[in-house]
Design an enzyme around this catalytic site. Structure first.
Site, PDB file in Angstrom:
ATOM      1  N   LYS A  37       0.841  -1.207   0.000  1.00 47.48           N
ATOM      2  CA  LYS A  37       0.000   0.000   0.000  1.00 47.48           C
ATOM      3  C   LYS A  37       0.875   1.255   0.000  1.00 47.48           C
ATOM      4  CE  LYS A  37      -3.943   0.215   2.615  1.00 47.48           C
ATOM      5  NZ  LYS A  37      -4.726   0.487   3.830  1.00 47.48           N
ATOM      6  N   CYS A 257     -18.756   0.952   9.350  1.00 47.59           N
ATOM      7  CA  CYS A 257     -19.000   1.810  10.514  1.00 47.59           C
ATOM      8  C   CYS A 257     -20.269   1.465  11.288  1.00 47.59           C
ATOM      9  CB  CYS A 257     -19.048   3.253  10.060  1.00 47.59           C
ATOM     10  SG  CYS A 257     -17.543   3.711   9.201  1.00 47.59           S
TER      11      CYS A 257
HETATM   12  C1  UGA Z   1     -21.247   6.348   8.074  1.00 48.47           C
HETATM   13  C2  UGA Z   1     -21.752   7.720   8.554  1.00 48.47           C
HETATM   14  O1  UGA Z   1     -22.788   8.180   7.671  1.00 48.47           O
HETATM   15  C3  UGA Z   1     -20.630   8.736   8.606  1.00 48.47           C
HETATM   16  O2  UGA Z   1     -21.099   9.955   9.175  1.00 48.47           O
HETATM   17  C4  UGA Z   1     -19.501   8.184   9.483  1.00 48.47           C
HETATM   18  O3  UGA Z   1     -18.387   9.078   9.541  1.00 48.47           O
HETATM   19  C5  UGA Z   1     -19.033   6.866   8.911  1.00 48.47           C
HETATM   20  O4  UGA Z   1     -20.141   5.948   8.897  1.00 48.47           O
HETATM   21  C6  UGA Z   1     -17.942   6.342   9.807  1.00 48.47           C
HETATM   22  O5  UGA Z   1     -18.221   6.040  10.984  1.00 48.47           O
HETATM   23  O6  UGA Z   1     -16.763   6.350   9.416  1.00 48.47           O
HETATM   24  P1  UGA Z   1     -20.692   5.218   5.704  1.00 48.47           P
HETATM   25  O7  UGA Z   1     -20.460   3.949   6.468  1.00 48.47           O
HETATM   26  O8  UGA Z   1     -19.703   5.618   4.678  1.00 48.47           O
HETATM   27  O9  UGA Z   1     -20.826   6.481   6.716  1.00 48.47           O
HETATM   28  O10 UGA Z   1     -22.095   5.038   4.956  1.00 48.47           O
HETATM   29  P2  UGA Z   1     -23.557   5.686   4.978  1.00 48.47           P
HETATM   30  O11 UGA Z   1     -23.729   6.541   3.814  1.00 48.47           O
HETATM   31  O12 UGA Z   1     -23.849   6.280   6.303  1.00 48.47           O
HETATM   32  O13 UGA Z   1     -24.453   4.381   4.770  1.00 48.47           O
HETATM   33  C7  UGA Z   1     -24.408   3.294   5.694  1.00 48.47           C
HETATM   34  C8  UGA Z   1     -25.370   2.213   5.280  1.00 48.47           C
HETATM   35  O14 UGA Z   1     -26.724   2.620   5.461  1.00 48.47           O
HETATM   36  C9  UGA Z   1     -25.269   1.771   3.816  1.00 48.47           C
HETATM   37  O15 UGA Z   1     -25.352   0.361   3.757  1.00 48.47           O
HETATM   38  C10 UGA Z   1     -26.462   2.433   3.158  1.00 48.47           C
HETATM   39  O16 UGA Z   1     -26.901   1.747   2.012  1.00 48.47           O
HETATM   40  C11 UGA Z   1     -27.469   2.362   4.284  1.00 48.47           C
HETATM   41  N1  UGA Z   1     -28.546   3.358   4.197  1.00 48.47           N
HETATM   42  C12 UGA Z   1     -28.262   4.689   4.305  1.00 48.47           C
HETATM   43  C13 UGA Z   1     -29.867   2.949   4.060  1.00 48.47           C
HETATM   44  O17 UGA Z   1     -30.164   1.730   3.972  1.00 48.47           O
HETATM   45  N2  UGA Z   1     -30.842   3.882   4.054  1.00 48.47           N
HETATM   46  C14 UGA Z   1     -30.581   5.222   4.151  1.00 48.47           C
HETATM   47  O18 UGA Z   1     -31.554   6.028   4.157  1.00 48.47           O
HETATM   48  C15 UGA Z   1     -29.259   5.629   4.284  1.00 48.47           C
END
Ligand code: UGA
Length: 431
Positions: A37, A257
């Protein structure tokens, strides 16, 4: 004022943090333990897919380098940011061994003014690290908790324009230093004590996960009553007190996360003598939601043995290559366990080289993936799935079933394309 910063961990958080600090004008060295990496990054290759990240790294090459050498990274740094991962242990607690390895590498860091932890750690970790620093003669090094809220797929934009910059410190000078490093970032600083800052991150992720699990339960209820979850949640989310985000029903949440952090908060609560009952339900609902998708398909056919199912989209969400805790993994494994053959398509996924993926076939377009399949399942909301010529897809398939696990498509249009179209929390439509 440009600072010398060492970032430990070149994962999604560390790379974005290092690149964005370089963009703000700081001198940054990013340290990782994986030789390939580090070699790739020094050669200008970014090993993960994150929109815009390669450009930021390339643009700031003069201020950004990568190393394997922890001692060297720490020795020149005024501030160390810890961005290593904290995966769950067998008991569901966070594994802090990588965080401690960084702390222990700081003994020779003579210029160090502050140690800042971005990794998600249980409440109370900062106090333990503070005590350790004092014990080993690093009492002059400040400590701060600076949790990260960027989401994959838009992490660079989130980093530069955050809703808030949370800084928890034991002393004002450290808090001021971390705030100063963020000058140029477009978001308000919220300074607080370390315990509270540590708790913000786990709580924010758990509450976002709660909103989704809530929407998923409402969707399941809508399936029983005939209401339409998109209309229901659209109107519910229009209430500014509730907010429209994270109310999208689907096949459940995944990623590196939410699953880890909701479990960590659950275990933290249990270890503290308080069972967080609501969170237990949120996690359970999510587990069931993935299985429910397969069960609905199974009901449709009266059994999946001998059936061929095409999975469209595999990553835990769109715009990432990340497969960690992706709902598709449980869905693929359940389909195989039911005796189905699984074909897959995803434009970006870095598929793990183990089961269930080694038992599936991967195809380069959605049309190829669905060829000869009895059913297709949309698992990730990749926008290109909206543009599939669905009538042609239907003609290439052996059966008419399309399960849309993200409510991406229009039920009426899919019925007109010849599908028996199932989605989440909406009425099934027929040709
Ligand atoms: C999440 C948080 O949104 C961030 O704020 C945080 O910094 C990050 O984790 C972390 O702890 O590092 P992320 O894991 O990249 O971010 O993804 P999200 O966009 O939050 O989505 C998470 C999951 O929820 C995905 O599987 C997505 O498909 C699902 N989701 C999201 C739904 O099923 N419905 C929704 O309305 C939104």
């Amino acid at each position: 004022m440009p600072r010398s910063i060492a970032v430990f961990g070149a994962g999604y958080i560390g790379l974005v943090t290092g690149a964005c600090f370089a963009e703000l004008g700081h001198q940054v060295v990013v340290r990782d333990v994986v030789p390939d990496k580090v070699a790739a990054l020094n050669a200008g290759d970014v090993p993960i897919y994150e929109p815009g990240l390669s450009d930021v790294i390339a643009r700031n090459a003069g201020r950004l380098r990568f190393t394997l050498d922890a001692g060297e990274a720490a020795a020149g740094a005024e501030v160390v940011f810890v961005c290593v991962d904290t995966p769950p242990t067998a008991s569901g607690d966070a594994d802090l061994s990588r965080v401690w390895a960084v702390v222990e590498a700081l003994r020779g860091a003579v210029h160090l003014k502050a140690l800042v932890v971005k990794s998600t750690v249980p409440t109370g970790t900062g106090a333990k690290i503070r005590a350790y620093l004092d014990r080993v003669g690093l009492g002059h090094v400040g400590y701060a908790s600076n949790p990260e809220f960027t989401a994959e797929g838009r992490a660079v934009a989130d980093f530069m324009h955050p809703d808030r910059i949370v800084i928890g410190a034991f002393d004002e000078a450290s808090a001021a230093l971390v705030a100063e490093i963020h000058e140029g970032v477009d978001g308000p600083v919220m300074a607080m004590d370390v315990l509270s800052a540590e708790t913000v991150k786990l709580t924010a992720n758990a509450l976002l996960a709660t909103k989704i699990s809530f929407a998923n339960e409402v969707a399941n209820l809508c399936e029983a009553t005939g209401a339409d979850v998109e209309r229901v949640m659209g109107a519910v989310g229009a209430d500014h007190r509730l907010g429209a985000h994270f109310l999208k029903a689907g096949v459940g949440w995944g990623g590196s996360c939410f699953p880890k952090d909701s479990l960590a908060l659950k275990q933290l609560a249990a270890n503290s003598g308080y069972p967080f009952q609501l969170l237990n339900a949120v996690i359970e609902v999510n587990d069931l939601q993935r299985r429910r998708a397969v069960n609905r398909l199974k009901e449709q056919f009266g059994g999946l043995s001998g059936k061929t199912v095409a999975l469209l989209g595999l990553t835990f969400k769109a715009n990432t290559d990340d497969m960690r805790e992706a709902p598709s993994t449980v869905i693929a494994a359940r389909l195989l366990a039911e005796g189905a053959t699984v074909r897959c398509w995803d434009p970006m996924a870095r598929l793990p080289q183990h089961e269930p993926w080694t038992l599936t076939t991967r195809h380069s377009t959605p049309l190829e993936a669905v060829a000869g399949a009895d059913a297709a399942m949309i698992v990730t909301e990749w926008p290109q799935l909206r543009d599939v010529p669905w009538e042609q897809a239907k003609a290439a398939m052996a059966g008419p079933v399309l399960f849309d696990g993200r409510n991406l498509l229009d039920p009426q249009a899919m019925a007109e394309a010849g599908f028996t179209y199932l989605s989440v929390g909406r009425a099934t439509t027929q040709p």
